[in-house]
Design a protein around this motif. Structure first.
Motif, PDB file in Angstrom:
ATOM      1  N   TRP A 165      -4.372  -3.221 -16.300  1.00 14.87           N
ATOM      2  CA  TRP A 165      -3.487  -2.580 -15.320  1.00 14.87           C
ATOM      3  C   TRP A 165      -2.043  -3.057 -15.505  1.00 14.87           C
ATOM      4  O   TRP A 165      -1.107  -2.248 -15.506  1.00 14.87           O
ATOM      5  CB  TRP A 165      -4.008  -2.877 -13.918  1.00 14.87           C
ATOM      6  N   LEU A 183      -5.114   1.625  -5.859  1.00 18.01           N
ATOM      7  CA  LEU A 183      -5.003   1.642  -4.400  1.00 18.01           C
ATOM      8  C   LEU A 183      -6.368   1.425  -3.755  1.00 18.01           C
ATOM      9  O   LEU A 183      -6.505   0.659  -2.799  1.00 18.01           O
ATOM     10  CB  LEU A 183      -4.402   2.973  -3.952  1.00 18.01           C
ATOM     11  N   LEU A 209       6.512  -3.109  -7.972  1.00 11.53           N
ATOM     12  CA  LEU A 209       5.099  -3.235  -8.302  1.00 11.53           C
ATOM     13  C   LEU A 209       4.895  -4.060  -9.570  1.00 11.53           C
ATOM     14  O   LEU A 209       3.989  -4.901  -9.637  1.00 11.53           O
ATOM     15  CB  LEU A 209       4.482  -1.847  -8.489  1.00 11.53           C
ATOM     16  N   THR A 217       0.836  -1.196   0.000  1.00  9.64           N
ATOM     17  CA  THR A 217       0.000   0.000   0.000  1.00  9.64           C
ATOM     18  C   THR A 217       0.876   1.255   0.000  1.00  9.64           C
ATOM     19  O   THR A 217       0.593   2.229  -0.710  1.00  9.64           O
ATOM     20  CB  THR A 217      -0.935   0.006   1.221  1.00  9.64           C
ATOM     21  N   PHE A 241      -2.835   4.970 -10.322  1.00  9.56           N
ATOM     22  CA  PHE A 241      -2.397   4.362  -9.055  1.00  9.56           C
ATOM     23  C   PHE A 241      -3.424   4.580  -7.945  1.00  9.56           C
ATOM     24  O   PHE A 241      -3.630   3.694  -7.107  1.00  9.56           O
ATOM     25  CB  PHE A 241      -1.038   4.928  -8.641  1.00  9.56           C
ATOM     26  N   LEU A 247       2.249   1.835  -3.482  1.00  2.00           N
ATOM     27  CA  LEU A 247       1.248   2.465  -4.349  1.00  2.00           C
ATOM     28  C   LEU A 247       1.110   3.950  -4.016  1.00  2.00           C
ATOM     29  O   LEU A 247       0.984   4.787  -4.912  1.00  2.00           O
ATOM     30  CB  LEU A 247      -0.103   1.754  -4.204  1.00  2.00           C
ATOM     31  N   GLU A 257       2.766  -7.639  -9.883  1.00  2.00           N
ATOM     32  CA  GLU A 257       1.516  -7.671 -10.630  1.00  2.00           C
ATOM     33  C   GLU A 257       1.638  -8.473 -11.929  1.00  2.00           C
ATOM     34  O   GLU A 257       0.743  -9.243 -12.284  1.00  2.00           O
ATOM     35  CB  GLU A 257       1.065  -6.243 -10.926  1.00  2.00           C
TER      36      GLU A 257
END
Length: 221
Positions: free
Chosen positions: A173, A75, A132, A52, A71, A55, A136
């Protein structure tokens, strides 16, 4: 070839081993034992704070408002859908409150959390994106192996984790994140080497994290 693809290819052995890991195989076919899923989710949930924050740092360091808004939307989704999945599974798997909030961290969990926080401490957009993107993109790759939703496991503790990483919004994304990473490829050799090292270490730890999920905690200690 973009910067993202170049770095992924440089660590293809670890990447492919993670995507095709036996943990993933068992998740996709619904045979993953509850003990292993519980161990995985308890440890994975401990990344939520650092993730978190990453982000949030991406919002702060992104070069434009459109990027910041992407972003910010992610989030918000992370704080709702994914957190709900964790809490629902914790309840179903009888995870005590202490293990939800302050479990004993495995060695790989500690190393991965440190990597995230080190990237966060740089306050450098490419460094933040490197972590990130691996998190992902690699998850999108293994989830894509599930194919059509009609073939997914019947139980939501398996299928919902797949759905969270295999849907049109998530795929878009990941594509956006990869393009964003390519767009901010470092110019200096020093920064490029640093970011590449962060990317490779994140991939190595993703593989190791799946390994750890199949090993009892007392063996890892």
């Amino acid at each position: 070839m973009g910067f993202a693809e170049e770095l992924r290819n440089n660590c293809a052995a670890d990447w492919d081993a993670a995507v095709s890991h036996s943990f993933v195989d068992q998740l996709l076919d619904g045979s993953l034992a509850d003990d292993n899923l519980r161990r995985y989710l308890v440890q994975d949930y401990q990344f939520c704070d650092a993730f978190t924050a990453l982000l949030g740092q991406a919002v702060a360091s992104a070069p434009s408002l459109p990027s910041r808004l992407v972003f910010a939307r992610v989030l918000g989704a992370f704080a709702s859908d994914e957190n709900t999945y964790f809490q629902d599974c914790f309840t179903e798997l009888d995870v005590p409150e202490a293990d939800r909030t302050a479990p004993v961290l495995g060695p790989v969990t500690r190393d991965f959390d440190a990597l995230m926080r080190n990237a966060l401490a740089t306050r450098e957009y490419p460094d933040v994106l490197a972590v990130l993107l691996v998190a992902e993109w690699l998850y999108g790759d293994w989830a894509a192996r599930a194919g059509d939703a009609s073939t997914w496991p019947a139980h939501s503790k398996h299928s919902e984790w797949i759905r969270l990483h295999n849907n049109p919004e998530y795929n878009a994304w990941v594509t956006w994140l990869r393009d964003e990473f390519d767009a901010v490829e470092p110019v200096s050799a020093e920064a490029r080497t640093r970011v590449a090292g962060t990317f490779a270490e994140a991939v190595r730890l993703e593989r190791a994290f799946f390994d750890a999920a199949l090993i009892p905690a007392e063996v890892q200690a």
